[in-house]
Design a protein around this motif. Structure first.
Motif, PDB file in Angstrom:
ATOM      1  N   LEU A  34       0.843  -1.197   0.000  1.00 45.32           N
ATOM      2  CA  LEU A  34       0.000   0.000   0.000  1.00 45.32           C
ATOM      3  C   LEU A  34       0.878   1.247   0.000  1.00 45.32           C
ATOM      4  CD1 LEU A  34      -2.684  -1.048   2.651  1.00 45.32           C
ATOM      5  CD2 LEU A  34      -2.722  -1.397   0.167  1.00 45.32           C
ATOM      6  N   ILE A  35       0.351   2.324  -0.536  1.00 46.22           N
ATOM      7  CA  ILE A  35       1.075   3.589  -0.557  1.00 46.22           C
ATOM      8  C   ILE A  35       0.787   4.308   0.754  1.00 46.22           C
ATOM      9  CG2 ILE A  35       1.393   5.784  -1.759  1.00 46.22           C
ATOM     10  CD1 ILE A  35       0.393   4.330  -4.312  1.00 46.22           C
ATOM     11  N   PRO A  36       1.804   4.512   1.608  1.00 44.61           N
ATOM     12  CA  PRO A  36       1.546   4.971   2.984  1.00 44.61           C
ATOM     13  C   PRO A  36       0.923   6.352   3.097  1.00 44.61           C
ATOM     14  CG  PRO A  36       3.910   4.900   2.520  1.00 44.61           C
ATOM     15  CD  PRO A  36       3.229   4.218   1.386  1.00 44.61           C
ATOM     16  N   ALA A  73      -7.086   4.562   2.552  1.00 47.62           N
ATOM     17  CA  ALA A  73      -7.580   3.282   2.038  1.00 47.62           C
ATOM     18  C   ALA A  73      -8.345   3.499   0.739  1.00 47.62           C
ATOM     19  CB  ALA A  73      -8.468   2.613   3.084  1.00 47.62           C
ATOM     20  N   TYR A  74      -9.192   4.518   0.730  1.00 46.55           N
ATOM     21  CA  TYR A  74      -9.967   4.845  -0.484  1.00 46.55           C
ATOM     22  C   TYR A  74      -9.026   5.121  -1.651  1.00 46.55           C
ATOM     23  CZ  TYR A  74     -13.125   7.354  -3.623  1.00 46.55           C
ATOM     24  OH  TYR A  74     -13.848   7.759  -4.714  1.00 46.55           O
ATOM     25  N   GLU A  75      -8.024   5.945  -1.434  1.00 42.29           N
ATOM     26  CA  GLU A  75      -7.124   6.330  -2.513  1.00 42.29           C
ATOM     27  C   GLU A  75      -6.272   5.156  -2.987  1.00 42.29           C
ATOM     28  OE1 GLU A  75      -6.454  11.011  -1.252  1.00 42.29           O
ATOM     29  OE2 GLU A  75      -5.356   9.416  -0.206  1.00 42.29           O
ATOM     30  N   ASN A  76      -5.868   4.278  -2.060  1.00 41.47           N
ATOM     31  CA  ASN A  76      -5.098   3.100  -2.455  1.00 41.47           C
ATOM     32  C   ASN A  76      -5.894   2.178  -3.358  1.00 41.47           C
ATOM     33  OD1 ASN A  76      -2.242   2.373  -1.366  1.00 41.47           O
ATOM     34  ND2 ASN A  76      -3.195   3.531   0.315  1.00 41.47           N
ATOM     35  N   GLU A 134     -12.547   4.318   5.103  1.00 39.07           N
ATOM     36  CA  GLU A 134     -11.969   4.673   3.809  1.00 39.07           C
ATOM     37  C   GLU A 134     -10.984   5.832   3.876  1.00 39.07           C
ATOM     38  OE1 GLU A 134     -16.205   6.385   4.015  1.00 39.07           O
ATOM     39  OE2 GLU A 134     -15.207   4.478   4.468  1.00 39.07           O
ATOM     40  N   HIS A 135     -11.059   6.673   4.911  1.00 43.63           N
ATOM     41  CA  HIS A 135     -10.169   7.830   4.994  1.00 43.63           C
ATOM     42  C   HIS A 135      -8.915   7.559   5.824  1.00 43.63           C
ATOM     43  CE1 HIS A 135     -13.152  10.105   2.911  1.00 43.63           C
ATOM     44  NE2 HIS A 135     -14.059   9.934   3.859  1.00 43.63           N
ATOM     45  N   ARG A 136      -8.794   6.367   6.375  1.00 42.33           N
ATOM     46  CA  ARG A 136      -7.608   6.036   7.181  1.00 42.33           C
ATOM     47  C   ARG A 136      -6.433   5.666   6.285  1.00 42.33           C
ATOM     48  NH1 ARG A 136      -9.773   2.198  12.156  1.00 42.33           N
ATOM     49  NH2 ARG A 136     -11.574   3.479  12.741  1.00 42.33           N
ATOM     50  N   ARG A 137      -5.261   6.133   6.666  1.00 41.72           N
ATOM     51  CA  ARG A 137      -4.037   5.722   5.975  1.00 41.72           C
ATOM     52  C   ARG A 137      -3.579   4.371   6.522  1.00 41.72           C
ATOM     53  NH1 ARG A 137      -0.471  11.336   5.419  1.00 41.72           N
ATOM     54  NH2 ARG A 137      -1.978  12.435   4.081  1.00 41.72           N
ATOM     55  N   PRO A 138      -2.713   3.672   5.779  1.00 37.49           N
ATOM     56  CA  PRO A 138      -2.294   2.329   6.218  1.00 37.49           C
ATOM     57  C   PRO A 138      -1.772   2.255   7.645  1.00 37.49           C
ATOM     58  CG  PRO A 138      -1.645   2.684   3.958  1.00 37.49           C
ATOM     59  CD  PRO A 138      -2.221   3.990   4.441  1.00 37.49           C
ATOM     60  N   ALA A 139      -1.048   3.273   8.100  1.00 35.84           N
ATOM     61  CA  ALA A 139      -0.489   3.248   9.455  1.00 35.84           C
ATOM     62  C   ALA A 139      -1.568   3.219  10.526  1.00 35.84           C
ATOM     63  CB  ALA A 139       0.426   4.449   9.672  1.00 35.84           C
ATOM     64  N   LYS A 140      -2.785   3.619  10.170  1.00 35.60           N
ATOM     65  CA  LYS A 140      -3.899   3.625  11.123  1.00 35.60           C
ATOM     66  C   LYS A 140      -4.790   2.398  10.970  1.00 35.60           C
ATOM     67  CE  LYS A 140      -2.884   7.641  12.912  1.00 35.60           C
ATOM     68  NZ  LYS A 140      -2.438   7.746  14.338  1.00 35.60           N
TER      69      LYS A 140
END
Length: 232
Positions: A94-96, A100-103, A135-141
């Motif tokens: 995944l792109i950090p 999630a939505y954008e990935n 959907e708005h959480r980034r991978p680290a979250k």
């Protein structure tokens, strides 16, 4: 759907010649949930990469539907990968800096879809894999299992004919790994998507309805089995 005939692949590693595949032949039908298993060095990841048009074979032939892969030029291979094949990697990939939505939506970026259609498809698949509201959480979250669900959604959002998964449970605990397998099995049964796994995880083999075992670059055993479970 996929026909593999007498395929050979050799790599050069320094002064060493590594014969990764030595005359592999398989026919894979649409809708299979299949594990390609074997010890490290058996050739399973190499075979997956050849099916996925990521690598080039040395001899033999692979046909995906009506396409002889070795006869396609670079742009045709790109189009085949883009339209028909989804990938799930053991490290998620995944792109950090993206949500999630954008990935997931990025997988649709080259399909010339409207913004509304991209949004519809992305939200639909995120809901299907159990990530609605995240959907708005980034991978680290996200937890490891949630990150793998994003990876599954990214592979499926194009509605591919084939999904290739390289050791999809390797970085997950057993409970999370089983939940991911149940998710993919349900999608296989409801959508008819063909899943092909490269694995040495007995749990993945346990869920498969076909098991192909490689040893030293050759097919040692190929059999249909009764999967232990259905979709959940």
């Amino acid at each position: 759907m996929i026909k593999i005939q007498n395929v050979y692949k050799t790599y050069i590693d320094g002064d060493t010649e590594v014969r990764a595949l030595r005359g592999v032949s398989l026919d894979i039908a649409a809708g299979e949930f299949m594990s390609i298993a074997g010890p490290s060095g058996s050739g399973k990841t190499t075979l997956l990469n050849l099916i996925g048009c990521i690598d080039e074979l040395d001899a033999g032939e692979i046909r995906i539907q009506e396409h002889a892969v070795s006869l396609l030029n670079k742009s045709q291979l790109t189009e085949l990968r883009r339209s028909s094949i989804g990938y799930i990697f053991q490290s998620f990939n995944l792109i950090p800096v993206l949500s999630a939505y954008e990935n997931v939506a990025i997988a649709l970026s080259l399909l010339n879809l409207s913004r509304d259609e991209v949004h519809r498809r992305t939200m639909t698949i995120l809901q299907e894999v159990g990530l609605e509201g995240m959907e708005h959480r980034r991978p680290a979250k996200l937890s490891g299992g949630q990150q793998q669900r994003v990876a599954v959604a990214r592979a499926l959002v194009k509605d591919p004919l084939i999904v290739l998964a390289d050791e999809p449970t390797a970085n997950l605990d057993s409970e999370t790994g089983e939940a991911i397998l149940q998710l993919m099995k349900r999608i296989n049964e409801t959508h008819g998507t063909t899943f092909i796994f490269s694995t040495h995880d007995p749990m993945v083999m346990h869920y498969a309805d076909r098991l192909c075992q490689l040893h030293d670059g050759k097919v040692e055993r190929d059999e249909r089995v009764e999967a232990a479970v259905g979709g959940a």
